[in-house]
Design a protein around this motif. Structure first.
Motif, PDB file in Angstrom:
ATOM      1  N   LYS A 233     -11.102  -4.860  -2.964  1.00  0.00           N
ATOM      2  CA  LYS A 233     -10.571  -3.498  -2.931  1.00  0.00           C
ATOM      3  C   LYS A 233      -9.075  -3.596  -2.645  1.00  0.00           C
ATOM      4  O   LYS A 233      -8.596  -4.603  -2.146  1.00  0.00           O
ATOM      5  CB  LYS A 233     -11.236  -2.672  -1.831  1.00  0.00           C
ATOM      6  N   SER A 234      -8.360  -2.517  -2.949  1.00  0.00           N
ATOM      7  CA  SER A 234      -6.928  -2.508  -2.628  1.00  0.00           C
ATOM      8  C   SER A 234      -6.737  -2.024  -1.189  1.00  0.00           C
ATOM      9  O   SER A 234      -7.519  -1.227  -0.664  1.00  0.00           O
ATOM     10  CB  SER A 234      -6.165  -1.623  -3.612  1.00  0.00           C
ATOM     11  N   LEU A 235      -5.702  -2.558  -0.569  1.00  0.00           N
ATOM     12  CA  LEU A 235      -5.438  -2.302   0.838  1.00  0.00           C
ATOM     13  C   LEU A 235      -3.953  -2.036   1.014  1.00  0.00           C
ATOM     14  O   LEU A 235      -3.124  -2.752   0.451  1.00  0.00           O
ATOM     15  CB  LEU A 235      -5.852  -3.525   1.656  1.00  0.00           C
ATOM     16  N   LYS A 236      -3.627  -1.003   1.782  1.00  0.00           N
ATOM     17  CA  LYS A 236      -2.221  -0.716   2.059  1.00  0.00           C
ATOM     18  C   LYS A 236      -2.025  -0.651   3.560  1.00  0.00           C
ATOM     19  O   LYS A 236      -2.768   0.033   4.265  1.00  0.00           O
ATOM     20  CB  LYS A 236      -1.809   0.611   1.416  1.00  0.00           C
ATOM     21  N   PHE A 237      -1.032  -1.408   4.043  1.00  0.00           N
ATOM     22  CA  PHE A 237      -0.594  -1.297   5.424  1.00  0.00           C
ATOM     23  C   PHE A 237       0.597  -0.348   5.414  1.00  0.00           C
ATOM     24  O   PHE A 237       1.631  -0.664   4.840  1.00  0.00           O
ATOM     25  CB  PHE A 237      -0.160  -2.658   5.993  1.00  0.00           C
TER      26      PHE A 237
ATOM     27  N   ASP B  61       7.972   3.651   9.717  1.00  0.00           N
ATOM     28  CA  ASP B  61       9.372   3.574   9.298  1.00  0.00           C
ATOM     29  C   ASP B  61       9.746   2.227   8.688  1.00  0.00           C
ATOM     30  O   ASP B  61      10.752   2.120   7.989  1.00  0.00           O
ATOM     31  CB  ASP B  61      10.304   3.856  10.484  1.00  0.00           C
ATOM     32  N   ALA B  62       8.946   1.184   8.934  1.00  0.00           N
ATOM     33  CA  ALA B  62       9.262  -0.157   8.429  1.00  0.00           C
ATOM     34  C   ALA B  62       8.942  -0.313   6.941  1.00  0.00           C
ATOM     35  O   ALA B  62       9.461  -1.201   6.284  1.00  0.00           O
ATOM     36  CB  ALA B  62       8.514  -1.216   9.230  1.00  0.00           C
ATOM     37  N   GLY B  63       8.064   0.541   6.391  1.00  0.00           N
ATOM     38  CA  GLY B  63       7.697   0.455   4.975  1.00  0.00           C
ATOM     39  C   GLY B  63       6.218   0.204   4.799  1.00  0.00           C
ATOM     40  O   GLY B  63       5.421   0.476   5.701  1.00  0.00           O
ATOM     41  N   VAL B  64       5.846  -0.325   3.632  1.00  0.00           N
ATOM     42  CA  VAL B  64       4.436  -0.579   3.328  1.00  0.00           C
ATOM     43  C   VAL B  64       4.252  -1.983   2.762  1.00  0.00           C
ATOM     44  O   VAL B  64       5.171  -2.569   2.195  1.00  0.00           O
ATOM     45  CB  VAL B  64       3.849   0.444   2.318  1.00  0.00           C
ATOM     46  N   ILE B  65       3.035  -2.491   2.926  1.00  0.00           N
ATOM     47  CA  ILE B  65       2.603  -3.723   2.261  1.00  0.00           C
ATOM     48  C   ILE B  65       1.319  -3.359   1.538  1.00  0.00           C
ATOM     49  O   ILE B  65       0.363  -2.895   2.153  1.00  0.00           O
ATOM     50  CB  ILE B  65       2.370  -4.872   3.256  1.00  0.00           C
ATOM     51  N   HIS B  66       1.313  -3.551   0.225  1.00  0.00           N
ATOM     52  CA  HIS B  66       0.168  -3.185  -0.621  1.00  0.00           C
ATOM     53  C   HIS B  66      -0.456  -4.460  -1.173  1.00  0.00           C
ATOM     54  O   HIS B  66       0.239  -5.289  -1.749  1.00  0.00           O
ATOM     55  CB  HIS B  66       0.645  -2.278  -1.763  1.00  0.00           C
ATOM     56  N   ILE B  67      -1.762  -4.613  -0.974  1.00  0.00           N
ATOM     57  CA  ILE B  67      -2.498  -5.795  -1.459  1.00  0.00           C
ATOM     58  C   ILE B  67      -3.553  -5.324  -2.449  1.00  0.00           C
ATOM     59  O   ILE B  67      -4.363  -4.457  -2.130  1.00  0.00           O
ATOM     60  CB  ILE B  67      -3.195  -6.539  -0.299  1.00  0.00           C
ATOM     61  N   ASP B  68      -3.524  -5.898  -3.648  1.00  0.00           N
ATOM     62  CA  ASP B  68      -4.525  -5.574  -4.664  1.00  0.00           C
ATOM     63  C   ASP B  68      -4.811  -6.854  -5.437  1.00  0.00           C
ATOM     64  O   ASP B  68      -3.985  -7.288  -6.232  1.00  0.00           O
ATOM     65  CB  ASP B  68      -4.017  -4.464  -5.588  1.00  0.00           C
ATOM     66  N   GLY B  69      -5.966  -7.470  -5.173  1.00  0.00           N
ATOM     67  CA  GLY B  69      -6.277  -8.758  -5.801  1.00  0.00           C
ATOM     68  C   GLY B  69      -5.276  -9.800  -5.345  1.00  0.00           C
ATOM     69  O   GLY B  69      -5.136 -10.046  -4.162  1.00  0.00           O
TER      70      GLY B  69
ATOM     71  N   SER C 265      -2.026  -9.498  -5.987  1.00  0.00           N
ATOM     72  CA  SER C 265      -0.723  -8.845  -5.950  1.00  0.00           C
ATOM     73  C   SER C 265      -0.416  -8.339  -4.541  1.00  0.00           C
ATOM     74  O   SER C 265      -1.215  -7.616  -3.947  1.00  0.00           O
ATOM     75  CB  SER C 265      -0.722  -7.664  -6.935  1.00  0.00           C
ATOM     76  N   VAL C 266       0.730  -8.745  -4.009  1.00  0.00           N
ATOM     77  CA  VAL C 266       1.193  -8.268  -2.705  1.00  0.00           C
ATOM     78  C   VAL C 266       2.605  -7.735  -2.909  1.00  0.00           C
ATOM     79  O   VAL C 266       3.504  -8.487  -3.273  1.00  0.00           O
ATOM     80  CB  VAL C 266       1.195  -9.396  -1.650  1.00  0.00           C
ATOM     81  N   THR C 267       2.784  -6.426  -2.705  1.00  0.00           N
ATOM     82  CA  THR C 267       4.086  -5.800  -2.932  1.00  0.00           C
ATOM     83  C   THR C 267       4.429  -4.873  -1.773  1.00  0.00           C
ATOM     84  O   THR C 267       3.607  -4.637  -0.886  1.00  0.00           O
ATOM     85  CB  THR C 267       4.095  -4.964  -4.232  1.00  0.00           C
ATOM     86  N   ASN C 268       5.637  -4.337  -1.825  1.00  0.00           N
ATOM     87  CA  ASN C 268       6.056  -3.327  -0.855  1.00  0.00           C
ATOM     88  C   ASN C 268       6.110  -1.953  -1.504  1.00  0.00           C
ATOM     89  O   ASN C 268       6.760  -1.042  -1.007  1.00  0.00           O
ATOM     90  CB  ASN C 268       7.418  -3.692  -0.255  1.00  0.00           C
ATOM     91  N   GLU C 269       5.360  -1.800  -2.625  1.00  0.00           N
ATOM     92  CA  GLU C 269       5.292  -0.514  -3.310  1.00  0.00           C
ATOM     93  C   GLU C 269       4.340   0.414  -2.572  1.00  0.00           C
ATOM     94  O   GLU C 269       3.243   0.018  -2.194  1.00  0.00           O
ATOM     95  CB  GLU C 269       4.782  -0.694  -4.740  1.00  0.00           C
ATOM     96  N   ASP C 270       4.763   1.659  -2.418  1.00  0.00           N
ATOM     97  CA  ASP C 270       3.921   2.656  -1.767  1.00  0.00           C
ATOM     98  C   ASP C 270       3.070   3.331  -2.836  1.00  0.00           C
ATOM     99  O   ASP C 270       3.471   4.312  -3.442  1.00  0.00           O
ATOM    100  CB  ASP C 270       4.785   3.680  -1.033  1.00  0.00           C
ATOM    101  N   LYS C 271       1.902   2.751  -3.104  1.00  0.00           N
ATOM    102  CA  LYS C 271       1.000   3.320  -4.108  1.00  0.00           C
ATOM    103  C   LYS C 271      -0.388   3.476  -3.510  1.00  0.00           C
ATOM    104  O   LYS C 271      -0.683   2.904  -2.466  1.00  0.00           O
ATOM    105  CB  LYS C 271       0.999   2.467  -5.377  1.00  0.00           C
ATOM    106  N   PRO C 272      -1.243   4.270  -4.148  1.00  0.00           N
ATOM    107  CA  PRO C 272      -2.578   4.521  -3.601  1.00  0.00           C
ATOM    108  C   PRO C 272      -3.393   3.231  -3.416  1.00  0.00           C
ATOM    109  O   PRO C 272      -3.199   2.261  -4.150  1.00  0.00           O
ATOM    110  CB  PRO C 272      -3.241   5.410  -4.658  1.00  0.00           C
TER     111      PRO C 272
END
Length: 102
Positions: free
Chosen positions: A23-27, A31-39, A41-48
């Motif tokens: 499943k996809s997971l977002k931290f 104020d520091a931002g986001v870390i998005h994990i999907d499979g 892929s690890v990015t700092n994009e703020d996506k669902p």
């Protein structure tokens, strides 16, 4: 204290080609931002994501180091979960991912 970029790089290394979460997971680190994990892929994009975990950067680092128990973090309000059912299903897999961060 780790920066969001240092933490993102550590998570990328731990995840490798596939997080194993299924499943996809977002931290959401406020104020520091986001870390998005999907499979793999690890990015700092703020996506669902299937699960969003909202907590301070320092608390995520402490969880990764094993100094903050995720259950205790939820009970004390340091960690907010967008979907408790998804979180419960991911708990063993996330534990394995956190172990790789140490």
């Amino acid at each position: 204290m780790a920066t969001i970029q240092e933490l993102t790089d550590k998570i990328k290394t731990a995840v490798g080609d596939d997080s194993g979460l299924g499943k996809s997971l977002k931290f959401d680190l406020k104020d520091a931002g986001v870390i998005h994990i999907d499979g793999g892929s690890v990015t700092n994009e703020d996506k669902p994501a299937d699960l969003t975990m909202t907590l301070a950067l320092d608390d995520l680092v402490a969880m990764g180091e094993g100094k903050l128990d995720p259950t205790m973090a939820v009970m004390t309000g340091k960690l907010k979960l967008s979907d408790m059912g998804v979180a419960m299903g991911l708990q063993p897999k996330m534990g394995a991912l956190f172990a790789k961060l140490r």
